[in-house]
Design a protein around this motif. Structure first.
Motif, PDB file in Angstrom:
ATOM      1  N   ILE A   8      -2.471   5.306   3.508  1.00  0.00           N
ATOM      2  CA  ILE A   8      -1.066   5.884   3.725  1.00  0.00           C
ATOM      3  C   ILE A   8      -0.103   4.662   3.610  1.00  0.00           C
ATOM      4  O   ILE A   8      -0.308   3.616   4.139  1.00  0.00           O
ATOM      5  N   LYS A   9       0.819   5.028   2.838  1.00  0.00           N
ATOM      6  CA  LYS A   9       1.574   3.648   2.529  1.00  0.00           C
ATOM      7  C   LYS A   9       2.945   3.623   3.611  1.00  0.00           C
ATOM      8  O   LYS A   9       3.020   4.456   4.406  1.00  0.00           O
ATOM      9  N   PRO A  10       3.418   2.461   3.483  1.00  0.00           N
ATOM     10  CA  PRO A  10       4.290   2.157   4.606  1.00  0.00           C
ATOM     11  C   PRO A  10       5.464   3.306   4.881  1.00  0.00           C
ATOM     12  O   PRO A  10       5.755   3.323   5.994  1.00  0.00           O
ATOM     13  N   PHE A  48      -5.139  -5.912  -4.145  1.00  0.00           N
ATOM     14  CA  PHE A  48      -5.379  -4.639  -4.358  1.00  0.00           C
ATOM     15  C   PHE A  48      -5.061  -3.866  -5.663  1.00  0.00           C
ATOM     16  O   PHE A  48      -5.616  -3.177  -6.242  1.00  0.00           O
ATOM     17  N   TYR A  49      -3.842  -4.297  -6.116  1.00  0.00           N
ATOM     18  CA  TYR A  49      -3.352  -3.572  -7.358  1.00  0.00           C
ATOM     19  C   TYR A  49      -3.408  -4.557  -8.410  1.00  0.00           C
ATOM     20  O   TYR A  49      -2.722  -4.316  -9.332  1.00  0.00           O
ATOM     21  N   VAL A  50      -4.354  -5.465  -8.440  1.00  0.00           N
ATOM     22  CA  VAL A  50      -4.441  -6.325  -9.432  1.00  0.00           C
ATOM     23  C   VAL A  50      -4.439  -5.803 -11.028  1.00  0.00           C
ATOM     24  O   VAL A  50      -4.135  -6.238 -11.983  1.00  0.00           O
ATOM     25  N   VAL A  51      -5.233  -4.439 -11.018  1.00  0.00           N
ATOM     26  CA  VAL A  51      -5.094  -3.803 -12.534  1.00  0.00           C
ATOM     27  C   VAL A  51      -3.928  -3.491 -12.958  1.00  0.00           C
ATOM     28  O   VAL A  51      -3.564  -3.454 -14.110  1.00  0.00           O
ATOM     29  N   HIS A  52      -2.843  -3.452 -11.921  1.00  0.00           N
ATOM     30  CA  HIS A  52      -1.142  -3.310 -12.502  1.00  0.00           C
ATOM     31  C   HIS A  52      -0.791  -4.708 -12.759  1.00  0.00           C
ATOM     32  O   HIS A  52       0.475  -4.448 -12.943  1.00  0.00           O
ATOM     33  N   LYS A  53      -1.397  -5.732 -12.929  1.00  0.00           N
ATOM     34  CA  LYS A  53      -0.612  -7.030 -12.640  1.00  0.00           C
ATOM     35  C   LYS A  53       0.334  -7.247 -13.877  1.00  0.00           C
ATOM     36  O   LYS A  53       1.264  -8.180 -13.693  1.00  0.00           O
ATOM     37  N   SER A  56       5.367  -3.718 -15.298  1.00  0.00           N
ATOM     38  CA  SER A  56       6.730  -4.067 -14.661  1.00  0.00           C
ATOM     39  C   SER A  56       7.091  -3.821 -13.348  1.00  0.00           C
ATOM     40  O   SER A  56       7.872  -4.510 -12.623  1.00  0.00           O
ATOM     41  N   PHE A  57       6.426  -2.780 -12.758  1.00  0.00           N
ATOM     42  CA  PHE A  57       6.448  -2.391 -11.401  1.00  0.00           C
ATOM     43  C   PHE A  57       5.650  -3.259 -10.390  1.00  0.00           C
ATOM     44  O   PHE A  57       5.753  -3.100  -9.040  1.00  0.00           O
ATOM     45  N   TYR A  58       4.871  -4.152 -11.105  1.00  0.00           N
ATOM     46  CA  TYR A  58       3.630  -4.955  -9.957  1.00  0.00           C
ATOM     47  C   TYR A  58       4.463  -5.796  -8.800  1.00  0.00           C
ATOM     48  O   TYR A  58       4.164  -5.601  -7.656  1.00  0.00           O
ATOM     49  N   SER A  60       7.563  -5.301  -7.437  1.00  0.00           N
ATOM     50  CA  SER A  60       8.358  -4.443  -6.586  1.00  0.00           C
ATOM     51  C   SER A  60       7.215  -3.683  -5.614  1.00  0.00           C
ATOM     52  O   SER A  60       7.245  -3.463  -4.403  1.00  0.00           O
ATOM     53  N   LEU A  61       6.135  -3.241  -6.523  1.00  0.00           N
ATOM     54  CA  LEU A  61       4.814  -2.462  -5.684  1.00  0.00           C
ATOM     55  C   LEU A  61       4.301  -3.308  -4.728  1.00  0.00           C
ATOM     56  O   LEU A  61       4.374  -2.821  -3.582  1.00  0.00           O
ATOM     57  N   THR A  62       3.823  -4.517  -4.945  1.00  0.00           N
ATOM     58  CA  THR A  62       3.408  -5.492  -4.045  1.00  0.00           C
ATOM     59  C   THR A  62       4.211  -6.085  -2.959  1.00  0.00           C
ATOM     60  O   THR A  62       3.802  -6.177  -1.639  1.00  0.00           O
ATOM     61  N   ILE A 101       0.997  16.579  -1.091  1.00  0.00           N
ATOM     62  CA  ILE A 101       1.311  15.647  -0.072  1.00  0.00           C
ATOM     63  C   ILE A 101       2.784  14.754  -0.587  1.00  0.00           C
ATOM     64  O   ILE A 101       3.687  14.726   0.216  1.00  0.00           O
ATOM     65  N   ARG A 102       2.511  14.648  -1.719  1.00  0.00           N
ATOM     66  CA  ARG A 102       3.625  13.856  -2.808  1.00  0.00           C
ATOM     67  C   ARG A 102       5.006  14.463  -2.753  1.00  0.00           C
ATOM     68  O   ARG A 102       5.969  14.328  -2.562  1.00  0.00           O
ATOM     69  N   LYS A 103       4.824  16.035  -3.136  1.00  0.00           N
ATOM     70  CA  LYS A 103       5.870  16.920  -3.355  1.00  0.00           C
ATOM     71  C   LYS A 103       6.612  16.935  -1.902  1.00  0.00           C
ATOM     72  O   LYS A 103       7.722  17.096  -1.708  1.00  0.00           O
ATOM     73  N   ASP A 108       9.959   8.604  -3.724  1.00  0.00           N
ATOM     74  CA  ASP A 108      10.192   8.102  -5.186  1.00  0.00           C
ATOM     75  C   ASP A 108       8.664   7.852  -5.592  1.00  0.00           C
ATOM     76  O   ASP A 108       7.666   7.514  -5.080  1.00  0.00           O
ATOM     77  N   LYS A 109       8.767   7.094  -6.859  1.00  0.00           N
ATOM     78  CA  LYS A 109       7.336   6.681  -7.599  1.00  0.00           C
ATOM     79  C   LYS A 109       6.533   5.915  -6.624  1.00  0.00           C
ATOM     80  O   LYS A 109       5.472   5.698  -6.568  1.00  0.00           O
ATOM     81  N   GLU A 110       7.636   4.908  -6.230  1.00  0.00           N
ATOM     82  CA  GLU A 110       6.980   3.874  -5.294  1.00  0.00           C
ATOM     83  C   GLU A 110       6.540   4.286  -3.943  1.00  0.00           C
ATOM     84  O   GLU A 110       5.534   4.173  -3.413  1.00  0.00           O
ATOM     85  N   LYS A 111       7.556   4.736  -3.261  1.00  0.00           N
ATOM     86  CA  LYS A 111       7.201   5.379  -1.717  1.00  0.00           C
ATOM     87  C   LYS A 111       6.889   6.703  -1.915  1.00  0.00           C
ATOM     88  O   LYS A 111       7.679   7.657  -1.561  1.00  0.00           O
ATOM     89  N   ASN A 112       5.580   6.827  -2.614  1.00  0.00           N
ATOM     90  CA  ASN A 112       4.851   8.108  -2.636  1.00  0.00           C
ATOM     91  C   ASN A 112       3.913   8.526  -1.713  1.00  0.00           C
ATOM     92  O   ASN A 112       2.895   9.234  -1.824  1.00  0.00           O
ATOM     93  N   THR A 113       3.953   7.797  -0.522  1.00  0.00           N
ATOM     94  CA  THR A 113       3.379   8.174   0.889  1.00  0.00           C
ATOM     95  C   THR A 113       1.832   8.090   0.708  1.00  0.00           C
ATOM     96  O   THR A 113       1.384   7.572   1.801  1.00  0.00           O
ATOM     97  N   VAL A 114       1.374   8.352  -0.524  1.00  0.00           N
ATOM     98  CA  VAL A 114      -0.333   8.041  -0.147  1.00  0.00           C
ATOM     99  C   VAL A 114      -0.882   7.304  -1.615  1.00  0.00           C
ATOM    100  O   VAL A 114      -0.314   7.518  -2.589  1.00  0.00           O
ATOM    101  N   HIS A 115      -1.981   6.615  -1.601  1.00  0.00           N
ATOM    102  CA  HIS A 115      -2.608   6.077  -2.655  1.00  0.00           C
ATOM    103  C   HIS A 115      -3.997   6.774  -2.506  1.00  0.00           C
ATOM    104  O   HIS A 115      -4.600   6.757  -1.371  1.00  0.00           O
ATOM    105  N   GLY A 116      -4.835   7.034  -3.769  1.00  0.00           N
ATOM    106  CA  GLY A 116      -5.862   7.375  -3.705  1.00  0.00           C
ATOM    107  C   GLY A 116      -6.564   7.042  -5.026  1.00  0.00           C
ATOM    108  O   GLY A 116      -6.148   6.892  -5.977  1.00  0.00           O
TER     109      GLY A 116
HETATM  110  P1  CMP Z   1      -0.548   4.271  -6.465  1.00  0.00           P
HETATM  111  O1  CMP Z   1      -1.509   5.367  -6.535  1.00  0.00           O
HETATM  112  O2  CMP Z   1      -0.575   3.371  -5.504  1.00  0.00           O
HETATM  113  O3  CMP Z   1      -1.048   3.340  -7.670  1.00  0.00           O
HETATM  114  C1  CMP Z   1      -0.081   2.423  -8.128  1.00  0.00           C
HETATM  115  C2  CMP Z   1       1.330   2.699  -7.670  1.00  0.00           C
HETATM  116  O4  CMP Z   1       2.371   2.074  -8.652  1.00  0.00           O
HETATM  117  C3  CMP Z   1       1.483   4.031  -7.890  1.00  0.00           C
HETATM  118  O5  CMP Z   1       0.862   4.709  -6.772  1.00  0.00           O
HETATM  119  C4  CMP Z   1       2.917   4.002  -7.774  1.00  0.00           C
HETATM  120  O6  CMP Z   1       3.535   4.212  -6.252  1.00  0.00           O
HETATM  121  C5  CMP Z   1       3.593   2.521  -7.974  1.00  0.00           C
HETATM  122  N1  CMP Z   1       4.349   2.828  -9.390  1.00  0.00           N
HETATM  123  C6  CMP Z   1       5.509   2.357  -9.156  1.00  0.00           C
HETATM  124  N2  CMP Z   1       6.258   2.542 -10.415  1.00  0.00           N
HETATM  125  C7  CMP Z   1       5.278   3.423 -11.286  1.00  0.00           C
HETATM  126  C8  CMP Z   1       5.474   3.646 -12.677  1.00  0.00           C
HETATM  127  N3  CMP Z   1       6.622   3.657 -13.505  1.00  0.00           N
HETATM  128  N4  CMP Z   1       4.315   4.080 -12.896  1.00  0.00           N
HETATM  129  C9  CMP Z   1       3.040   4.360 -12.304  1.00  0.00           C
HETATM  130  N5  CMP Z   1       3.085   3.783 -11.005  1.00  0.00           N
HETATM  131  C10 CMP Z   1       4.320   3.269 -10.514  1.00  0.00           C
END
Ligand code: CMP
Length: 140
Positions: A8-10, A48-53, A56-58, A60-62, A101-103, A108-116
């Motif tokens: 559950i995200k911040p 945790f999110y190294v696969v997204h390193k 462009s959003f890495y 901000s996401l981290t 849950i996200r609906k 928004d895309k970043e503050k989307n409440t949950v990760h799975g």
């Molecule tokens: P999550 O399931 O936590 O995995 C990676 C996270 O990156 C994703 O949910 C989003 O919250 C975040 N994110 C931010 N911008 C994007 C984007 N443009 N595309 C995909 N994920 C993004």
């Protein structure tokens, strides 16, 4: 039986949605195997999110994921990984289906409440990121 890592995200913790989010999963027959509330450091969020390193959003996401406490949990059930993804809805709350849950809660895309975890390979890496063997064994 399958296990997956849910966080559950911040934004979810900040808005007092922990119980509501867990309820979505429990109602669909997923069981909480392990659970903790933690504040990730920037370095931990980057790991945790190294696969997204390279995305462009890495950065901000981290920053965001280390901005406040999160609740990490391991959920168990039949087809748990796919089931959790369906219950969460699309990454972008604007594209998420009604009743997810996200609906309902995503901002928004970043503050989307949950990760799975998105696959068995991810779950295998993400579960030990938060939980030791000992913490997982205690659920059996
Ligand atoms: P999550 O399931 O936590 O995995 C990676 C996270 O990156 C994703 O949910 C989003 O919250 C975040 N994110 C931010 N911008 C994007 C984007 N443009 N595309 C995909 N994920 C993004």
């Amino acid at each position: 039986m399958e296990r997956t890592l849910v966080m559950i995200k911040p934004d979810g913790v900040e808005r007092n949605l922990i119980g509501k989010v867990i309820n979505f999963f429990e109602e669909k027959n997923l069981r909480v195997v392990a659970l903790k509330k933690v504040r990730l450091s920037k370095k931990q969020a980057q790991a945790f999110y190294v696969v997204h390193k390279d995305r462009s959003f890495y950065e901000s996401l981290t920053d965001y994921m280390s901005s406040g406490p999160v609740v990490a949990m391991v959920l168990e059930g039949e087809n748990a990984i796919q089931k959790v993804r369906e219950i969460m809805g699309a990454t972008d709350p604007k594209e998420a289906k009604e009743g997810t849950i996200r609906k309902l809660f995503g901002l928004d895309k970043e503050k989307n409440t949950v990760h799975g975890s998105d696959s068995p390979e991810s779950a295998q890496k993400e579960i030990p990121f938060f939980f030791s063997d000992y913490e997982l064994l205690s659920a059996e």
